[in-house]
Enzyme design. Sequence first.
Site, PDB file in Angstrom:
ATOM      1  N   SER A 149       0.864  -1.180   0.000  1.00 17.24           N
ATOM      2  CA  SER A 149       0.000   0.000   0.000  1.00 17.24           C
ATOM      3  C   SER A 149       0.897   1.225   0.000  1.00 17.24           C
ATOM      4  CB  SER A 149      -0.884  -0.004   1.256  1.00 17.24           C
ATOM      5  OG  SER A 149      -1.478   1.255   1.485  1.00 17.24           O
ATOM      6  N   TYR A 163      -2.112  -0.220  10.615  1.00 17.18           N
ATOM      7  CA  TYR A 163      -2.116  -0.752   9.255  1.00 17.18           C
ATOM      8  C   TYR A 163      -0.780  -0.486   8.562  1.00 17.18           C
ATOM      9  CZ  TYR A 163      -3.586  -1.293   4.348  1.00 17.18           C
ATOM     10  OH  TYR A 163      -3.693  -1.661   3.030  1.00 17.18           O
TER      11      TYR A 163
END
Length: 296
Positions: A143, A156
């Site tokens: 990501s 995250y």
Amino acid sequence: MTMSSEKSQKPQGCVVVTGASTGIGAAAARELARRGFHVIAGVRRDQDADALRTDRIEPIILDITEPDHIAQLAPLFADDSRTGALRALVNNAAIQINAPVETLPLDEWRRQFEVNLFGHIAVTQALLPALLRNSGRVINISSVGGRVAMPAYGPYAATKFALEALSDSLRRELAPLGVRVVVVEPGAVRTEMSDRVIAATNQQAAAMSPEQRDRYGRLIQAVNAQAAAHIPNGRPVDDAARVIAKAVTAGKPRTRYTVGGDAALITRLSRVLPDRTLDRMLAFGLRPHYPTTSTA
């Protein structure tokens, strides 16, 4: 694409895709099948399997945190005659809850690491013998959060930073053995996960103490408002699927691919800007989303 058109293509071997129930994983499974691969797609529910199944897509129930589920993978490639040679593993499964570092219980930190990091390690370990036999590839879906950690994205981002480090080490270990390791870094992509993240973040915020709510309530609202504002402008999942397919099929794949202009810009800036300058830039982007009063 029809099933008959799938049948007409020459088999290209097999690709395993985890986290294929919806979103990027499902789109990647369909794109790779369209390109002639036999795709083993890991899903969590029978209804997801039914929605995905075609002549070229073979769904299996796969929770990458369950050892019994992991144990079923290697035997699939004991004989390549059924599935074809394993050409690539796409480690895509992920979960996300945004919360300030202080407020997220350690069990929730561990759960994110179990799915977003340790589960991928388990799947990779199980399938590496088959990948080594076939000079295959490992595609790790990271990501933009694996390069830049925004406020409240710490849990995250920590898992994705770790996945990036794991990918670098694995790439250097496996390159002499003929297996390539590629990282794909999506930015904003329109998926079902986006709405789930906002809901999970709100649920976690509701469990904060009054003192924590005073400290972080407005931040959580701003983070969710910013995320919601970006969803309509995110890239379609098919764009991410095509990048993943490129990582699988390119003759000389890059070590990293981004998905979307936002991911490309942020990763470039993270390499050249001083930390404090990047801090100010991220704070400036978040500022318009703050509420005037907190209702968290």
